[in-house]
Enzyme design. Structure first.
Site: not given
Ligand code: 3HC
Length: 690
Positions: A399, A420, A432, A470
């Protein structure tokens, strides 16, 4: 006749064929062609409306929305179907969606292929059926069933279509031939507009409204759609149509529909990568390393799409637990009626536990989902490098970590990328795909193809800490934490963002994820990473006294056993006040507007940096990430669309305001925002010079 609409006489039956690939959207040429064909019906006894290709009409042409209307409009074309002297039969295969279903309802009869589906998905575009659907469907299916379809947006199958009365007959075999045969038996027109008004079944209607209020919180189309459908009972047909049009036009010109249409096209664009010049490899066997929640979910996502999967975990007990978790999730889904039990078992059987690394030697794509630590990941890739075929693709589900460093642990970094997934990986649509500095085009093309097959929405990201989603979340969480330290109660912070449309507030979210995760992250930061200590003072203190969030029954909030509802805790407020005093933070009233503004500006400013650095290809990809991975309200279009609605000048002015107040560290406006503010440009139109 045009190439798009042609006619053919089959005895006394006129076949009107439409061929407007890929989905036979009802654009102007189609509408004009159908009207012309109907005008030339001559002495035919009946007509069949049929589409070539994979589907009946998938709806109005969404690309025409917002442009000047061109006659004949869709309602005008549907009126021509009703006014045709001979009965017209819709031959539905594939899907009849939105305006496509409304077109079918303008016909006298509807025959539907057994595998076809019909529905009103307009609500996902922030609108509702606006070409008579809200007046015609209730006259066949009743108000509650129509409301159900209109507010839910999901299509129904052929059996249900006949059961509700929306279709007349199911066709097995050739839909066109069956429709012609059916048409030849109809001697009478049977216009839906001539049927009696529907009756109002209030309890059934209330049940549909309650479902929608929960699932579509904040979407103004729900009330307007309801008003339109209810008008079918309250008003004569023509007046009902007028009411529908008036409400439809209000929505289609409004910001929510604009935002949702933006996401519709953005979600299709995100899979396209500029300059990518490779065809995907075909994938058969998939390998997954790590059988925790993430690895199990990834294995299920592939098994659900028909792939065979090998699931491995170095810890035999963890592997057993993972397989048990997968089995119970499949059984639960069968118990809820989402799949048949046989299908659930088939899916489960597609996932085979693997007991050694050699099991990966036959895999085409291997995805690592182990503990989030660079040394652990590198060790896994070193093992994979030994056993995987030279042409296999290796993906990491990290991540945050540097995909290029992970790739460097292998002989051929070009076959490595990030995939991801978001938890739960078998449910969440976002994927992702992280393109490393050396990733081959074919590696990327294959990962994009895999995403499509497992029904994910892929977004390509460059390598950076946290990738698109993130990385942006950091500033969002920081501002939520700071607003709390400065004076807003935790529940006030969460409520402000919940009311903005987020599915839950960031502080309740932190409790759900576990406060110890952030705590450990902050302690293992490497050079170049930074965070705002004031924003996480509370979380740090709570972890140190054993309040780690939902899993310990207490975190920022309290939780009663077996209940996930966050309950404010006066003790936590006292800790916040004490920490604020210790660190010289002056407490004050922080309004909900300020909370939302600071959290959104933080997202937007980081999004702008991500865009100008080329981490995201385009602003709309960032919106796709936030709408599909972080619950950003679809009716706001995503953070970058929201920013464009506010205007770059306004964003710049607000960032400068906070910069003046809090200093440059977190508030320096991205140069891209300055550029857009100066030029009057938007993120949506901005292109990076490559
Ligand atoms: N108008 C214009 N373009 C459309 C379209 C539409 N209604 N529906 C799909 N397309 C385009 C897509 O943008 C895509 O274009 P691209 O290849 O350039 O990216 C292409 O058709 C193929 O679409 P998908 O990639 O989505 O193909 P799938 O096979 O995965 O899905 C589908 C097919 C289920 C029909 C899906 O496209 C879909 O859900 N379409 C939208 C259906 C819809 O919302 N209809 C209602 C329209 S609004 C309306 O009818 C208003 C009326 O009430 C007045």
């Amino acid at each position: 006749m045009s190439e798009i609409v042609s006619t053919e006489s089959r005895g006394d039956c006129l076949v009107i064929r439409v061929n407007n690939p890929p989905v036979n959207a009802l654009g102007h040429a189609v509408r004009a062609g159908v009207v012309t064909a109907l005008a030339d019906i001559g002495g035919a006894r009946c007509a069949v409306l049929h589409c070539e290709g994979r589907t009946f009409f998938a709806g109005a042409d969404i690309t025409e929305f917002g442009k000047p209307p061109q006659s004949p409009s869709l309602p005008e074309m549907i009126a021509a179907l009703e006014d045709c002297p001979a009965p017209v039969i819709a031959a539905i295969h594939g899907m009849a969606l939105g305006g496509g279903l409304e077109t079918a309802l303008g016909c006298d009869y509807r025959i539907i292929d057994r595998k076809a589906r019909i529905g009103f998905p307009e609500i996902d575009l922030g609108i509702f059926p606006g070409a008579g659907g809200t007046q015609r469907a209730p006259r066949l299916a009743g108000i509650a069933a129509t409301l159900g379809m209109t507010l839910d947006g999901k299509p129904i199958d052929a059996t249900r279509a006949v059961k509700t009365g929306l279709c007349d007959e199911i066709s097995d075999g050739d839909i066109l031939e069956n429709a012609i045969e059916f048409a030849m038996q109809q001697s009478q027109k049977r216009r839906i507009r001539d049927l009696p008004s529907p009756v109002v079944d209030q309890p059934a209607i209330d049940a549909e409204l309650a479902k929608a209020a929960k699932a579509r919180r904040g979407q103004i189309a729900v009330d307007k759609a309801t008003e339109a459908v209810l008008a079918s009972a309250a008003l004569p047909f023509e007046q009902g149509l007028e009411k529908e049009r008036e409400l439809f036009l209000e929505l289609i010109g409004g910001p929510q529909s604009r935002a949702m249409r933006h996401l519709f096209f953005s979600e299709r664009l995100s899979a396209k990568v500029d300059g990518l010049n490779a065809s995907p490899k075909s994938l058969g066997l998939i390998g997954v390393v790590g059988s925790g929640t993430m690895g199990s979910g990834i294995a299920m996502a592939f098994a659900n799409a028909g792939f065979s999967v090998r699931l491995f975990d170095a810890n035999a007990d963890a592997l057993k637990a993972g397989m048990e978790r997968i089995r119970s999730l499949y059984m639960a889904s069968a118990a809820k009626g989402r799949t048949s039990e046989a299908e659930a078992l088939d899916r489960y059987d597609r996932i085979q536990p693997a007991h050694n690394w050699e099991a990966f030697s036959a895999c085409d794509l291997i995805i690592e989902a182990v503990f989030e630590r660079m040394d652990v990941k590198k060790a896994v890739f070193a093992e994979l490098d030994k056993v995987a075929r030279a042409d296999a693709i290796l993906a990491t589900n990290t991540s945050y970590l540097d995909v290029d460093s992970i790739a460097a642990a292998t002989k051929d970094p070009a076959r490595i990328l990030g995939m991801h997934f978001f938890s739960p990986a078998n449910v969440m649509r976002l994927l992702e795909i992280v393109r490393g500095a050396k990733t081959y085009d074919i590696t990327l093309a294959t990962a994009l193809d895999a995403a499509k097959r497992i029904k994910k929405v892929p977004v390509v990201s460059g390598v950076c800490h946290g990738f698109i989603g993130n990385r942006m979340l950091k500033g969002y969480g920081r501002e939520a934490g700071l607003c709390m330290m400065e004076g807003a109660a935790p529940e006030a912070v969460d409520k402000a963002l919940y009311d903005f449309g987020m599915p839950m507030g960031p502080l309740a979210m932190a409790d759900l994820a576990g406060l110890d995760i952030g705590y450990d992250n902050r302690r293992s930061m490497t050079a170049g990473e930074d965070y705002e200590p004031l924003a996480s003072l509370l979380q740090d203190r709570l972890v140190e006294i054993g309040r780690k969030g939902q899993k310990t029954g207490a975190g920022i909030y309290n939780y009663e056993p077996g209940n996930r509802t966050p309950r404010p805790d006066p003790d936590v407020n006292a800790i916040i006040e004490q920490l604020a005093a210790e660190h010289g933070v002056k407490r004050r009233d922080v309004s909900s507007e300020e909370i939302v503004e600071r959290c959104m500006l933080a997202l937007i400013n980081e999004g702008a940096a991500i865009l100008s650095e080329g981490i995201a290809q385009r602003a709309s990809d960032i919106d796709v990430v936030y709408a599909n991975g972080y619950g950003f309200p679809r009716y706001r279009g995503g953070p970058m669309f929201y920013a464009d609605e506010l205007g770059a000048g306004h964003i710049l002015e607000r960032l400068e305001n906070y910069q003046e107040k809090y200093g440059p560290k977190w508030w320096t406006p991205s140069p891209l925002i300055r550029e857009l503010a100066a030029s009057g440009g938007t993120f949506g139109h901005w292109k990076r010079d490559r």
